[in-house]
Scaffold this motif. Sequence first.
Motif, short mmCIF file in Angstrom:
data_model
loop_
_atom_site.label_atom_id
_atom_site.label_comp_id
_atom_site.label_asym_id
_atom_site.label_seq_id
_atom_site.Cartn_x
_atom_site.Cartn_y
_atom_site.Cartn_z
N LEU A 104 -0.55 -3.86 6.90
CA LEU A 104 -1.70 -3.01 6.57
C LEU A 104 -2.83 -3.29 7.54
CD1 LEU A 104 -1.74 -3.49 2.69
CD2 LEU A 104 -0.71 -1.61 3.98
N THR A 105 -3.62 -2.27 7.79
CA THR A 105 -4.82 -2.47 8.60
C THR A 105 -6.02 -2.08 7.76
OG1 THR A 105 -4.65 -0.26 9.56
CG2 THR A 105 -3.63 -2.06 10.78
N GLY A 106 -7.11 -2.75 8.00
CA GLY A 106 -8.33 -2.46 7.25
C GLY A 106 -8.30 -3.05 5.85
N ALA A 107 -7.35 -3.91 5.54
CA ALA A 107 -7.27 -4.49 4.20
C ALA A 107 -8.58 -5.18 3.85
CB ALA A 107 -6.11 -5.47 4.13
N GLY A 108 -9.00 -5.00 2.62
CA GLY A 108 -10.24 -5.61 2.17
C GLY A 108 -11.47 -4.79 2.53
N THR A 109 -11.27 -3.64 3.14
CA THR A 109 -12.39 -2.77 3.48
C THR A 109 -12.31 -1.51 2.65
OG1 THR A 109 -11.26 -1.55 5.22
CG2 THR A 109 -12.29 -3.64 5.86
N ALA A 110 -13.15 -0.57 2.96
CA ALA A 110 -13.16 0.69 2.21
C ALA A 110 -12.01 1.61 2.60
CB ALA A 110 -14.48 1.40 2.44
N ASN A 111 -11.38 1.37 3.74
CA ASN A 111 -10.29 2.22 4.19
C ASN A 111 -9.09 1.34 4.55
OD1 ASN A 111 -11.76 4.70 4.09
ND2 ASN A 111 -12.80 4.05 5.95
N VAL A 112 -8.02 1.44 3.76
CA VAL A 112 -6.80 0.69 4.03
C VAL A 112 -5.77 1.68 4.57
CG1 VAL A 112 -4.94 -0.70 3.06
CG2 VAL A 112 -7.28 -0.96 2.20
N VAL A 113 -5.25 1.41 5.77
CA VAL A 113 -4.25 2.30 6.37
C VAL A 113 -2.87 1.73 6.07
CG1 VAL A 113 -3.39 3.34 8.50
CG2 VAL A 113 -5.86 2.99 8.18
#
Length: 181
Positions: free
Chosen positions: A116-125
């Motif tokens: 996963l990318t962006g985990a822990g942010t507002a946008n998880v890809v």
Amino acid sequence: LAGATLTGTAATNYSLTSVGTTTAAITPAALVISADHKTKTFGAGDPAFTASYVGFVNSETPAVLGGTLTFTRAPGQNVGSYLITPSGLTSGNYAITFNPGTLTITAAPAPVILPLTGAGTANVVITWSAVSNVTYRVQYKSDLNSAWVNLSSDITATNSIASTTDHPGGATQRFYQVTIP
């Protein structure tokens, strides 16, 4: 035979006589047109159907045949085998036999979720391995005891990698799965 003459030094040793009229039967040569076997992955579009030819004489090719080669495929989209039947070509010089081929539909490989990318942010890809033209469903849950929830509408892959973005809001933890519906 009429109007023929003999020439040469031994011509006097022979005489020509008419043999009358006769007919010859020229029968069409056997030509077998077979649909080629094809394979596709479940959910993908049908491949282009093709055929093989056995029996052409005098170096002829399909260009000497009349009509248009068409294929009819047995209905169905599930994993299994389906007949492909060729037809539509004609010829006065060939006795054509059409043989069916088989379209085999295989199961799509299970998607593998990549890191996963962006985990822990507002946008998880969420990105996964895919098969082009296969439809996937992405689901999530906040804990292992919850039911799976659809993240978005189903996604049809356009190449070997597909992705979607989750906006988890205030959620601090989510589990994801990608399935073929």
